[in-house]
Design a protein around this motif. Sequence first.
Motif, PDB file in Angstrom:
ATOM      1  N   GLU A  14       0.842  -1.183   0.000  1.00  0.00           N
ATOM      2  CA  GLU A  14       0.000   0.000   0.000  1.00  0.00           C
ATOM      3  C   GLU A  14       0.887   1.247   0.000  1.00  0.00           C
ATOM      4  O   GLU A  14       2.049   1.187   0.446  1.00  0.00           O
ATOM      5  CB  GLU A  14      -0.933  -0.019   1.199  1.00  0.00           C
ATOM      6  CG  GLU A  14      -1.908  -1.188   1.149  1.00  0.00           C
ATOM      7  CD  GLU A  14      -2.993  -1.088   2.204  1.00  0.00           C
ATOM      8  OE1 GLU A  14      -3.954  -1.869   2.122  1.00  0.00           O
ATOM      9  OE2 GLU A  14      -2.885  -0.235   3.094  1.00  0.00           O
ATOM     10  N   LYS A  15       0.309   2.343  -0.497  1.00  0.00           N
ATOM     11  CA  LYS A  15       1.102   3.573  -0.540  1.00  0.00           C
ATOM     12  C   LYS A  15       1.561   3.940   0.867  1.00  0.00           C
ATOM     13  O   LYS A  15       0.888   3.636   1.853  1.00  0.00           O
ATOM     14  CB  LYS A  15       0.315   4.712  -1.182  1.00  0.00           C
ATOM     15  CG  LYS A  15      -0.955   5.076  -0.499  1.00  0.00           C
ATOM     16  CD  LYS A  15      -1.683   6.174  -1.279  1.00  0.00           C
ATOM     17  CE  LYS A  15      -2.993   6.535  -0.596  1.00  0.00           C
ATOM     18  NZ  LYS A  15      -3.751   7.538  -1.368  1.00  0.00           N
ATOM     19  N   GLN A  17       3.948   2.585   2.365  1.00  0.00           N
ATOM     20  CA  GLN A  17       4.742   1.492   2.915  1.00  0.00           C
ATOM     21  C   GLN A  17       6.120   1.481   2.258  1.00  0.00           C
ATOM     22  O   GLN A  17       6.387   2.229   1.318  1.00  0.00           O
ATOM     23  CB  GLN A  17       4.031   0.150   2.696  1.00  0.00           C
ATOM     24  CG  GLN A  17       2.821  -0.048   3.585  1.00  0.00           C
ATOM     25  CD  GLN A  17       2.244  -1.443   3.455  1.00  0.00           C
ATOM     26  OE1 GLN A  17       2.207  -2.029   2.369  1.00  0.00           O
ATOM     27  NE2 GLN A  17       1.783  -1.990   4.576  1.00  0.00           N
ATOM     28  N   ALA A  82       6.491   4.456  -0.391  1.00  0.00           N
ATOM     29  CA  ALA A  82       6.086   4.238  -1.777  1.00  0.00           C
ATOM     30  C   ALA A  82       4.890   5.104  -2.150  1.00  0.00           C
ATOM     31  O   ALA A  82       4.029   5.406  -1.307  1.00  0.00           O
ATOM     32  CB  ALA A  82       5.746   2.766  -1.996  1.00  0.00           C
ATOM     33  N   LYS A  83       4.849   5.498  -3.427  1.00  0.00           N
ATOM     34  CA  LYS A  83       3.719   6.231  -3.986  1.00  0.00           C
ATOM     35  C   LYS A  83       3.091   5.380  -5.089  1.00  0.00           C
ATOM     36  O   LYS A  83       3.714   4.439  -5.612  1.00  0.00           O
ATOM     37  CB  LYS A  83       4.188   7.560  -4.585  1.00  0.00           C
ATOM     38  CG  LYS A  83       4.683   8.574  -3.569  1.00  0.00           C
ATOM     39  CD  LYS A  83       4.998   9.897  -4.259  1.00  0.00           C
ATOM     40  CE  LYS A  83       5.386  10.960  -3.252  1.00  0.00           C
ATOM     41  NZ  LYS A  83       5.664  12.268  -3.909  1.00  0.00           N
ATOM     42  N   ASP A  86       4.966   4.703  -8.255  1.00  0.00           N
ATOM     43  CA  ASP A  86       6.132   3.818  -8.225  1.00  0.00           C
ATOM     44  C   ASP A  86       5.806   2.425  -8.759  1.00  0.00           C
ATOM     45  O   ASP A  86       6.702   1.580  -8.884  1.00  0.00           O
ATOM     46  CB  ASP A  86       6.662   3.689  -6.794  1.00  0.00           C
ATOM     47  CG  ASP A  86       7.149   5.008  -6.227  1.00  0.00           C
ATOM     48  OD1 ASP A  86       7.088   5.182  -4.996  1.00  0.00           O
ATOM     49  OD2 ASP A  86       7.564   5.889  -7.027  1.00  0.00           O
ATOM     50  N   SER A  87       4.532   2.183  -9.056  1.00  0.00           N
ATOM     51  CA  SER A  87       4.153   0.891  -9.627  1.00  0.00           C
ATOM     52  C   SER A  87       4.864   0.714 -10.966  1.00  0.00           C
ATOM     53  O   SER A  87       4.685   1.514 -11.893  1.00  0.00           O
ATOM     54  CB  SER A  87       2.639   0.820  -9.837  1.00  0.00           C
ATOM     55  OG  SER A  87       1.961   0.854  -8.602  1.00  0.00           O
ATOM     56  N   VAL A 112       1.705  -0.728  -6.253  1.00  0.00           N
ATOM     57  CA  VAL A 112       1.398   0.101  -5.086  1.00  0.00           C
ATOM     58  C   VAL A 112      -0.088   0.450  -5.123  1.00  0.00           C
ATOM     59  O   VAL A 112      -0.566   1.045  -6.096  1.00  0.00           O
ATOM     60  CB  VAL A 112       2.252   1.381  -5.055  1.00  0.00           C
ATOM     61  CG1 VAL A 112       1.947   2.187  -3.793  1.00  0.00           C
ATOM     62  CG2 VAL A 112       3.730   1.038  -5.132  1.00  0.00           C
TER      63      VAL A 112
END
Lengths: 113, 112
Positions: A14-15, A17, A82-83, A86-87, A112
């Motif tokens: 999840e964002k 993290q 993470a945003k 960033d996926s 993400v």
Amino acid sequence: EAGVAQSPRYKIIEKRQSVAFWCNPISGHATLYWYQQILGQGPKLLIQFQNNGVVDDSQLPKDRFSAERLKGVDSTLKIQPAKLEDSAVYLCASSPRNTGELFFGEGSRLTVL
Amino acid sequence: KQEVTQIPAALSVPEGENLVLNCSFTDSAIYNLQWFRQDPGKGLTSLLLIQSSQREQTSGRLNASLDKSSGRSTLYIAASQPGDSATYLCAVLMDSNYQLIWGAGTKLIIKP
């Protein structure tokens, strides 16, 4: 000859993290690269190491990304926090100094949510 | 600043045809040029590497040429097969700083 090893192959977080990716290059390869590849686009260099020194990290978002290559062998890439954007697939590659030929690992796919 | 361009962005041809993919670059001070293949959801596979002193390299049905003076490389695929369907990327390694500059790729579809 063993290829470039990466782990994990897939990661969903999840964002906000954090996540870490690991890369073990081909034995004897001095240069190691981390790339980010977003679906439908070409690879974007995040960081390039020569042995354990950084050659180029101009496109690494240093507020959230970090990478290290201890002892000039394997490397870790960390994202914290993470945003959604960033996926992507994070690709590691290595090359010997004499030919400059790049060999890629299978990549680590990050999602993400 | 080095720029690498691949044309066309996408190509669809019937099985059995011979085809050419193009890669052009603006700065001829390169160490080598490498062609890669990428299947959907997979990593990149090195196809051919041409050092700056070489004119061409061959592997099976693939032939890559390099003309540094004109800033061009071509990847020739003979007798195309459906299994050749993938995205093909070229990348040049710069002489000065060992930086790798990528093209955006050509998505190739071979129709049975």
